[in-house]
Design a protein around this motif. Structure first.
Motif, short mmCIF file in Angstrom:
data_model
loop_
_atom_site.label_atom_id
_atom_site.label_comp_id
_atom_site.label_asym_id
_atom_site.label_seq_id
_atom_site.Cartn_x
_atom_site.Cartn_y
_atom_site.Cartn_z
N MET A 177 6.09 -10.64 17.88
CA MET A 177 5.77 -11.38 16.64
C MET A 177 4.16 -10.95 16.06
SD MET A 177 7.15 -13.34 14.53
CE MET A 177 6.86 -14.54 13.42
N ALA A 178 3.33 -10.79 16.95
CA ALA A 178 2.03 -10.31 16.51
C ALA A 178 1.87 -9.05 16.08
CB ALA A 178 1.18 -10.72 17.72
N GLY A 179 2.74 -8.12 16.51
CA GLY A 179 2.76 -6.68 16.19
C GLY A 179 3.34 -6.65 14.52
N ILE A 180 4.08 -7.41 14.30
CA ILE A 180 4.83 -7.65 12.83
C ILE A 180 3.65 -7.93 12.01
CG2 ILE A 180 6.26 -8.86 11.30
CD1 ILE A 180 8.26 -8.79 13.59
N TRP A 181 2.61 -9.20 12.15
CA TRP A 181 1.63 -9.63 11.43
C TRP A 181 0.53 -8.57 11.33
CZ3 TRP A 181 1.95 -13.11 7.88
CH2 TRP A 181 2.80 -14.09 8.14
N ARG A 182 0.56 -7.82 12.56
CA ARG A 182 -0.54 -6.75 12.55
C ARG A 182 -0.41 -5.77 11.34
NH1 ARG A 182 -0.40 -4.60 17.64
NH2 ARG A 182 1.09 -2.94 16.63
N ASP A 183 1.08 -5.20 11.52
CA ASP A 183 1.39 -4.19 10.59
C ASP A 183 1.56 -4.53 9.17
OD1 ASP A 183 1.97 -2.51 12.86
OD2 ASP A 183 4.15 -3.12 12.78
N VAL A 231 -0.56 -6.84 7.92
CA VAL A 231 -2.05 -6.95 7.49
C VAL A 231 -2.53 -5.43 7.24
CG1 VAL A 231 -4.27 -7.68 8.27
CG2 VAL A 231 -2.59 -9.14 8.43
N ALA A 232 -2.45 -4.56 7.98
CA ALA A 232 -2.67 -3.27 7.82
C ALA A 232 -2.11 -2.64 6.66
CB ALA A 232 -2.24 -2.44 9.03
N ALA A 233 -0.79 -2.94 6.20
CA ALA A 233 -0.09 -2.53 5.10
C ALA A 233 -0.86 -3.08 3.72
CB ALA A 233 1.14 -2.72 4.98
N VAL A 234 -1.19 -4.18 3.87
CA VAL A 234 -1.85 -4.89 2.70
C VAL A 234 -3.34 -4.45 2.68
CG1 VAL A 234 -3.01 -7.07 1.87
CG2 VAL A 234 -0.79 -6.94 2.70
N PHE A 235 -3.89 -4.35 3.60
CA PHE A 235 -5.37 -3.35 3.40
C PHE A 235 -5.33 -2.00 2.96
CE2 PHE A 235 -7.27 -6.44 6.81
CZ PHE A 235 -7.96 -7.32 5.79
N THR A 236 -4.22 -1.51 3.49
CA THR A 236 -4.05 0.02 3.07
C THR A 236 -3.74 -0.04 1.36
OG1 THR A 236 -3.37 0.72 5.06
CG2 THR A 236 -2.65 2.17 3.27
N ALA A 237 -2.85 -1.02 1.09
CA ALA A 237 -2.48 -0.70 -0.29
C ALA A 237 -3.74 -1.16 -1.29
CB ALA A 237 -1.53 -2.04 -0.47
N PHE A 238 -4.66 -2.17 -0.86
CA PHE A 238 -5.71 -2.23 -1.79
C PHE A 238 -6.82 -1.23 -1.56
CE2 PHE A 238 -4.97 -7.10 -0.78
CZ PHE A 238 -4.72 -7.29 -2.28
#
Length: 51
Positions: free
Chosen positions: A1-7, A9-16
């Protein structure tokens, strides 16, 4: 589950980051266009003869 959240958050930061990079690139493009227009305007401006 933590891996999903990490991915997620990484996707959100990459989009910004991509949006910021795109905005910076767009501003640079506009600055180059303004510089080119000003240079063309100065080149076309008739020069005043020295008095």
């Amino acid at each position: 589950m933590a891996g999903i959240w990490r991915d997620f958050v990484a996707a959100v930061f990459t989009a910004f980051r991509r949006r910021d990079e795109q905005a910076i690139a767009e501003e640079r493009r506009r600055a180059v266009e303004r510089l080119a227009e000003e240079t063309i305007r100065e080149a076309r401006r008739p020069t005043d003869p020295p008095e």
